[in-house]
Design a protein around this motif. Structure first.
Motif, short mmCIF file in Angstrom:
data_model
loop_
_atom_site.label_atom_id
_atom_site.label_comp_id
_atom_site.label_asym_id
_atom_site.label_seq_id
_atom_site.Cartn_x
_atom_site.Cartn_y
_atom_site.Cartn_z
N ARG A 1 -3.01 -18.88 84.69
CA ARG A 1 -4.31 -18.20 84.67
C ARG A 1 -5.18 -18.49 85.89
NH1 ARG A 1 -5.67 -22.11 80.01
NH2 ARG A 1 -6.61 -23.79 81.17
N GLN B 1 -5.95 -27.86 74.20
CA GLN B 1 -5.04 -26.84 73.68
C GLN B 1 -3.92 -27.48 72.85
OE1 GLN B 1 -4.23 -24.56 77.33
NE2 GLN B 1 -5.25 -22.88 76.26
N LYS C 1 -10.55 -19.14 69.18
CA LYS C 1 -11.02 -18.39 70.34
C LYS C 1 -10.85 -16.91 70.06
CE LYS C 1 -10.34 -21.27 74.35
NZ LYS C 1 -9.51 -21.58 75.48
N HIS D 1 -10.56 -13.65 72.52
CA HIS D 1 -10.54 -13.11 73.88
C HIS D 1 -10.96 -11.65 73.84
CE1 HIS D 1 -8.68 -16.40 76.15
NE2 HIS D 1 -8.04 -16.67 75.04
N PHE D 2 -11.72 -11.23 74.83
CA PHE D 2 -12.13 -9.84 74.93
C PHE D 2 -11.12 -9.09 75.79
CE2 PHE D 2 -16.14 -12.18 74.32
CZ PHE D 2 -16.47 -11.65 73.08
N GLU D 3 -10.83 -7.87 75.42
CA GLU D 3 -9.85 -7.03 76.13
C GLU D 3 -10.16 -7.03 77.62
OE1 GLU D 3 -6.49 -5.02 76.49
OE2 GLU D 3 -7.26 -5.68 74.55
N GLN E 1 -10.38 -9.49 79.58
CA GLN E 1 -11.14 -10.66 80.03
C GLN E 1 -10.36 -11.95 79.86
OE1 GLN E 1 -14.28 -10.33 81.41
NE2 GLN E 1 -13.91 -8.16 81.24
N HIS E 2 -9.06 -11.91 79.86
CA HIS E 2 -8.25 -13.10 79.60
C HIS E 2 -8.27 -14.05 80.75
CE1 HIS E 2 -6.64 -11.63 75.81
NE2 HIS E 2 -6.68 -10.45 76.40
#
Length: 155
Positions: A29, A125, A148, A150-152, A154-155
């Motif tokens: 990431r 994690q 968590k 996650h927004f589409e 926005q990972h």
């Protein structure tokens, strides 16, 4: 080994990103390539402008070998207690197991205590069992299950 722990500067951002990318989660990431993505510099400026945020680096012999971020969170629970949140703890992979992480965590705990926090917390994690054992050896106890969303895009 003793570390010099100091506030991070904009010039430290590439080294911090490289530390974050230096593990199996961050490798997928983070982007440590140079020139550094401007999004990292924007985030640094947001952190630096917030008095409840402290981003530090650990330096040894001129090399940045660790980092973490502490957030002070005011809240109503626990009779209005201030809490500390430790995030993004990283130690250079070639130096792990030498006590540097303990020095960083000890610094963060003392920072929170000095700020008046009633307690300090962190998350790790699920796929980091070595980190979990590390925190348990330092006296931390697992107390919560985290989630968590996650927004589409926005990972």
């Amino acid at each position: 080994m003793t570390l010099a722990i100091r506030p991070a500067t904009l010039a430290d951002v590439p080294a911090i990103v490289a530390l974050m990318a230096d593990d199996f989660n961050g490798a997928t990431r983070e982007d440590p390539s140079l020139p550094i993505d401007p999004a990292y510099e924007t985030a640094f400026h947001q952190i630096a402008a917030d008095p409840n945020q402290t981003l530090v680096v650990a330096e040894q012999n001129g090399r940045i070998v660790g980092t973490l971020q502490v957030t002070l969170i005011p809240g109503l629970s626990f009779k209005g207690a201030l809490r500390g949140q430790i995030e993004a703890v990283r130690v250079a992979s070639d130096l792990r197991g030498q006590g540097l992480g303990k020095q960083l965590i000890d610094w963060a705990v003392e920072h929170c205590r000095a700020a008046g926090c009633r307690f300090v917390q962190l998350t790790s994690q699920l796929n980091r069992p070595d980190a979990h054992r590390f925190y348990e050896r330092l006296g931390w106890e697992q107390s919560h299950l985290g989630f968590k969303l996650h927004f589409e895009g926005q990972h």
